[in-house]
Design an enzyme around this catalytic site. Structure first.
Site, mmCIF file in Angstrom:
data_model
loop_
_atom_site.group_PDB
_atom_site.id
_atom_site.type_symbol
_atom_site.label_atom_id
_atom_site.label_comp_id
_atom_site.label_asym_id
_atom_site.label_seq_id
_atom_site.Cartn_x
_atom_site.Cartn_y
_atom_site.Cartn_z
ATOM 1 N N GLY A 39 3.848 6.465 -0.339
ATOM 2 C CA GLY A 39 4.500 6.127 -1.596
ATOM 3 C C GLY A 39 4.746 4.640 -1.675
ATOM 4 O O GLY A 39 4.121 3.861 -0.956
ATOM 5 N N ASP A 75 -2.460 -1.686 -3.654
ATOM 6 C CA ASP A 75 -3.560 -0.730 -3.747
ATOM 7 C C ASP A 75 -3.580 -0.086 -5.141
ATOM 8 O O ASP A 75 -4.223 -0.616 -6.031
ATOM 9 C CB ASP A 75 -3.622 0.247 -2.551
ATOM 10 C CG ASP A 75 -2.398 1.121 -2.328
ATOM 11 O OD1 ASP A 75 -1.476 1.094 -3.156
ATOM 12 O OD2 ASP A 75 -2.375 1.840 -1.310
ATOM 13 N N SER A 112 0.847 -1.197 0.000
ATOM 14 C CA SER A 112 0.000 0.000 0.000
ATOM 15 C C SER A 112 0.880 1.243 0.000
ATOM 16 O O SER A 112 2.044 1.193 0.395
ATOM 17 C CB SER A 112 -0.894 0.011 1.244
ATOM 18 O OG SER A 112 -1.518 1.270 1.387
ATOM 19 N N HIS A 113 0.311 2.379 -0.419
ATOM 20 C CA HIS A 113 1.023 3.652 -0.326
ATOM 21 C C HIS A 113 1.280 4.034 1.133
ATOM 22 O O HIS A 113 2.119 4.870 1.422
ATOM 23 C CB HIS A 113 0.201 4.770 -0.981
ATOM 24 C CG HIS A 113 0.344 4.830 -2.471
ATOM 25 N ND1 HIS A 113 0.026 3.781 -3.280
ATOM 26 C CD2 HIS A 113 0.791 5.823 -3.283
ATOM 27 C CE1 HIS A 113 0.264 4.127 -4.551
ATOM 28 N NE2 HIS A 113 0.724 5.358 -4.567
ATOM 29 N N SER A 114 0.504 3.435 2.035
ATOM 30 C CA SER A 114 0.593 3.809 3.452
ATOM 31 C C SER A 114 1.064 2.618 4.283
ATOM 32 O O SER A 114 0.504 1.522 4.179
ATOM 33 C CB SER A 114 -0.791 4.274 3.928
ATOM 34 O OG SER A 114 -0.947 4.033 5.305
#
Lengths: 204, 136
Positions: free
Chosen positions: B50, B74, B13-15
Site C-alpha cells: 500500500g 510506482d 512503491s506499494h512494496s
C-alpha cells in the site's frame, strides 16, 4: 442549519456504515480490484473517529479537514487520497462558518468533487466514485434523502460501465457487469448524511 | 545546476522491498552516489502492500538537503497520495516535485544525474526521458 456536531455525527455514522459494509466493499473490490477497499476504508474511518474524539473541532470545516487529513494518512490505498481530498477540499470551502446550510454544503462538496476529478483525472461514466458523488451533489438541493437516492442509483448504474481509471481499467471489458466499489462506498458516505440528520446515530 | 545542494530522491512503491531495492540498485548503478540522498517510502506503516503518507513525508524530509526533492512513484495510490500531499502545501519540503517517470529506469536516471551535481530540473528531465529508453 448544520453545525460541527452534525458533521461529527456524519463522520461517525459513515464510519459505522463502512464497518458494517466492509466485507461487501472488499468483495466488490475482489471482483475488479485488489480486494482491499473495505478494510482500507475501515482503517481510515476508524482513524477519523479516533481523531475527532481526541482533537477539538469547532466548525464544520474543521471537522471535514481533519477527517480528510486522517483518510490521506491512514487508508493506504487510492481511496485515501481521493476521499481525503474530497473531505479536505469541502472542509476548506466551508471556511470558518460555525453553521452552514444545505446549499453551502452542496457548494463545498462540489469543490471537493472537483478536487477529486483533478487528482484522479476521472470523468463521469468512468466507473468511479464520481458516478455516485456527482448525482448526489446535484440532488442535494432537494434534501439528504434525494441525495442518498441519487448516490445509490449512481452506484448501481456503474454495473454496465467499463472501468477507465485505476486498477480495474486493466480488466477492460471484463470490468463490465460489476458494481464499482468506490461508487458503492461513496453512496454509503452520502447515505450517512441523511442518517446523521435524522439523529439516528449508528442505529441502522 | 544547483547551488551546491544535492537534489534528494524519494522512491515511493506499494512494496517496501521494491522501494528499498530500487534505491539500492539506483545508487549502485550510479557508482555509490554517496552525495545523493535517496530515501525509500515503500508499503504501509507497519508492513503490507500500500501507500503511506507518513512514510512519504518522512522520506522526503530525510532526503531534503535544500536542492529540491524529486519523488518517483510506482502506481495508483502512490501517485495519488503524493499529489494529495503536494496539494496540501505544507506536508512535504519546499521544492518537492512529483516526477513523471518509469519507476526503476527513472530512479537510475535521477540518481545518476543528481550525482553529477545537477539541479532539480535536470534530474526531472533525465528521469522523464527514461520513458523513451527502448529495449527492442
Amino acid at each position: 442549519m448544520l453545525d460541527a456536531d452534525f458533521f461529527r455525527r456524519w463522520m461517525t455514522v459513515a464510519a459505522a456504515s463502512v464497518d458494517r459494509e466492509a466485507d461487501r466493499l472488499t468483495a466488490l473490490d475482489a471482483a475488479i480490484g485488489d480486494a482491499d477497499h473495505g478494510s482500507n476504508l475501515q482503517r481510515g474511518f476508524r482513524a477519523v473517529t479516533a481523531a475527532l474524539e481526541k482533537e477539538a473541532t469547532d466548525t464544520p470545516g474543521a471537522v471535514l479537514t481533519l477527517a480528510g487529513r486522517q483518510l490521506i494518512s491512514t487508508v493506504g490505498g487510492a481511496a485515501g487520497p481521493l476521499y481525503g481530498t474530497l473531505l479536505r477540499r469541502s472542509g476548506k470551502a466551508l471556511g470558518d462558518a460555525a453553521e452552514v446550510g444545505t446549499p453551502q454544503l452542496a457548494e463545498a462538496l462540489r469543490a471537493g468533487v472537483d478536487g477529486v476529478m483533478a487528482l484522479g483525472g476521472a470523468a463521469p461514466g468512468d466507473k468511479t466514485m464520481l458516478d455516485a458523488l456527482i448525482p448526489a451533489v446535484d440532488a442535494l438541493a432537494d434534501g439528504f434523502a434525494a441525495a442518498r437516492a441519487a448516490a445509490e442509483a449512481g452506484a448501481v448504474a456503474t454495473v454496465p460501465l467499463q472501468a477507465r481509471k485505476g486498477r480495474a481499467s486493466y480488466l477492460g471489458e471484463r470490468s463490465i457487469g460489476h458494481q464499482d466499489p468506490g461508487a458503492t462506498s461513496s453512496a454509503l458516505l452520502i447515505a450517512a448524511l441523511e442518517e446523521a440528520a435524522s439523529g439516528a446515530e449508528g442505529s441502522r | 545546476m544547483s547551488d551546491g545542494k544535492p537534489v534528494g530522491i524519494v522512491l515511493v512503491s506499494h512494496s517496501a522491498e521494491v522501494a528499498a531495492s530500487v534505491a539500492e540498485l539506483a545508487k549502485g548503478l550510479a557508482g555509490g552516489a554517496e552525495a545523493v540522498p535517496v530515501a525509500a517510502a515503500g508499503g504501509r506503516e507497519g508492513g503490507g502492500l500500500g501507500t503511506s503518507a507518513e512514510l512519504i513525508s518522512a522520506a522526503a524530509a530525510s532526503a531534503d538537503r535544500g536542492g529540491g526533492v524529486a519523488v518517483l512513484t510506482d502506481l495508483g495510490s502512490a501517485v495519488l497520495t503524493v499529489k494529495a500531499l503536494l496539494a496540501e502545501g505544507d506536508e512535504l519540503p519546499e521544492g518537492t516535485r512529483l516526477v513523471d517517470a518509469p519507476f526503476l529506469e527513472g530512479a537510475v536516471a535521477a540518481v545518476v544525474t543528481a550525482a553529477t551535481g545537477a539541479g532539480l530540473d535536470a534530474v526531472e528531465a533525465a528521469a522523464t526521458e527514461a520513458y523513451g529508453y527502448r529495449k527492442v
